[in-house]
Design a protein around this motif. Structure first.
Motif, PDB file in Angstrom:
ATOM      1  N   LEU A  35       0.657  -1.240  -0.111  1.00  0.00           N
ATOM      2  CA  LEU A  35      -0.071  -0.150  -0.034  1.00  0.00           C
ATOM      3  C   LEU A  35       0.955   1.338   0.055  1.00  0.00           C
ATOM      4  O   LEU A  35       0.310   2.394  -0.022  1.00  0.00           O
ATOM      5  CB  LEU A  35      -0.729   0.002   1.280  1.00  0.00           C
ATOM      6  N   GLN A  36       2.176   1.061  -0.083  1.00  0.00           N
ATOM      7  CA  GLN A  36       3.171   2.354   0.071  1.00  0.00           C
ATOM      8  C   GLN A  36       3.615   2.445  -1.515  1.00  0.00           C
ATOM      9  O   GLN A  36       3.640   1.903  -2.304  1.00  0.00           O
ATOM     10  CB  GLN A  36       4.216   2.038   1.113  1.00  0.00           C
ATOM     11  N   LEU A  37       3.806   4.002  -1.308  1.00  0.00           N
ATOM     12  CA  LEU A  37       4.279   4.495  -2.757  1.00  0.00           C
ATOM     13  C   LEU A  37       5.851   4.027  -2.960  1.00  0.00           C
ATOM     14  O   LEU A  37       6.660   3.752  -2.036  1.00  0.00           O
ATOM     15  CB  LEU A  37       4.473   5.856  -2.736  1.00  0.00           C
ATOM     16  N   ASP A  38       6.375   3.888  -4.134  1.00  0.00           N
ATOM     17  CA  ASP A  38       7.719   3.610  -4.239  1.00  0.00           C
ATOM     18  C   ASP A  38       8.738   4.331  -3.788  1.00  0.00           C
ATOM     19  O   ASP A  38       9.639   3.528  -3.077  1.00  0.00           O
ATOM     20  CB  ASP A  38       7.723   3.420  -5.952  1.00  0.00           C
ATOM     21  N   LYS A  39       8.558   5.664  -3.654  1.00  0.00           N
ATOM     22  CA  LYS A  39       9.559   6.369  -2.905  1.00  0.00           C
ATOM     23  C   LYS A  39       9.556   6.085  -1.517  1.00  0.00           C
ATOM     24  O   LYS A  39      10.658   6.294  -0.873  1.00  0.00           O
ATOM     25  CB  LYS A  39       9.099   7.974  -3.344  1.00  0.00           C
ATOM     26  N   ALA A  40       8.605   5.813  -0.602  1.00  0.00           N
ATOM     27  CA  ALA A  40       8.290   5.459   0.456  1.00  0.00           C
ATOM     28  C   ALA A  40       9.128   4.154   0.759  1.00  0.00           C
ATOM     29  O   ALA A  40       9.707   3.834   1.825  1.00  0.00           O
ATOM     30  CB  ALA A  40       6.903   5.495   1.017  1.00  0.00           C
ATOM     31  N   LEU A  41       9.078   3.321  -0.289  1.00  0.00           N
ATOM     32  CA  LEU A  41       9.684   1.937   0.241  1.00  0.00           C
ATOM     33  C   LEU A  41      11.413   2.007  -0.036  1.00  0.00           C
ATOM     34  O   LEU A  41      11.952   1.167   0.498  1.00  0.00           O
ATOM     35  CB  LEU A  41       9.231   0.789  -1.083  1.00  0.00           C
ATOM     36  N   THR A  42      11.947   3.097  -0.585  1.00  0.00           N
ATOM     37  CA  THR A  42      13.287   3.371  -0.720  1.00  0.00           C
ATOM     38  C   THR A  42      13.808   4.436   0.354  1.00  0.00           C
ATOM     39  O   THR A  42      15.062   4.775   0.176  1.00  0.00           O
ATOM     40  CB  THR A  42      13.839   3.816  -1.989  1.00  0.00           C
TER      41      THR A  42
END
Length: 277
Positions: A35-42
């Motif tokens: 449910l998280q954006l790609d930028k949040a995962l990095t």
């Protein structure tokens, strides 16, 4: 309540809570990741709570990567494997358990030895055999291999379950004129429903999660299963963790639903053999 009883309850509930966290923690983390954006995962510091939440990864999984085709393939392969494993394994287990067969434990040992070969050691010969008989990139090739891998487990588990049923049932059935097939179909199978459900779920989950043979034997999306489909998400320079997490959630939820739906039969199947009459 005495202090000893309170301490026992605290230990039991604490252990149950730790077991729940241990079992559900990875799934909840995957669900949060999906449910998280790609930028949040990095980000250097990961966050468990998605802010803001997004369904982008689920849209990518179904509308871009056509993940529903992999799910359909897995349902077909795992379903057929489970059906054949139960049909053949139940007959074998019934014969070895309820009929007078000499050397039955030797036969069981041979059956069990089939599952002891490392998969990496047999994937090459099986690939050549499947290629010679035209089974590559087909449902039939995967089902036959999974059937060979799953039958030893199914046969052994059902043998142990059938062996716990009272022998008086067989004698009473013979006195009523019931034959061997009638005994198996009309009496033993209905009484063994919890064991059949438990064993069937084990065979289904094993086929659902298998990766090595599915990767080696299939080459197109028309026959590739879920583990291969998830592996295809990655490329040489990028791993879409959000899409992988979304696909993992999608394929885990059906298994959880199956276990919850059949939980009563599973508990009966796991505990029935604890006491032998």
């Amino acid at each position: 309540m005495t202090a000893r009883e309170i301490l026992r309850l605290v230990i039991v509930y604490t252990g149950a809570a730790l077991l729940l966290v241990w079992s559900a923690g990875p799934f909840l983390w995957q669900f949060s990741t999906s449910l998280q954006l790609d930028k949040a995962l990095t980000d250097p510091v990961p966050s468990f709570w998605p802010s803001p939440a997004t369904l982008e990864h689920y849209a990518n999984v179904f509308f871009v990567k056509k993940f529903q085709l992999y799910v359909l393939n897995s349902v077909i392969v795992a379903g057929l494997t489970t059906l054949f494993c139960l049909a053949i394994g139940a007959l074998a287990a019934f014969s070895l358990s309820r009929l007078e067969i000499k050397g039955r434990f030797g036969i069981l040992g041979v059956v069990l030895s089939v599952s002891m070969f490392p998969q990496i050691a047999i994937v090459g010969p099986l690939y050549l055999t499947a290629s010679n008989y035209g089974f590559l990139d087909t449902y039939s090739g995967l089902v036959i291999v999974y059937l060979a891998l799953g039958l030893p487990l199914v046969t052994w588990v059902l043998f142990g379950y059938f062996d716990t049923l009272p022998r008086e049932i067989d004698e009473a059935a013979r006195m009523d004129g019931v034959g061997v097939i009638g005994l198996f179909v009309r009496i033993i199978l209905p009484m063994s429903l919890p064991g059949l459900v438990t064993t069937g779920l084990l065979a289904f989950i094993a086929a659902w999660n298998e990766f090595m043979f599915a990767l080696a034997f299939t080459s197109t999306i028309e026959h590739q299963t879920i583990p291969v489909g998830i592996a295809n998400f990655t490329n040489l320079y990028y791993v879409p963790w959000g899409d992988v997490a979304a696909a993992s959630v999608v394929v885990t939820v059906p298994l959880i639903a199956l276990v919850l739906f059949f939980q009563r039969h599973i508990i009966e199947g796991l505990t029935q053999g604890a006491v032998k009459e």
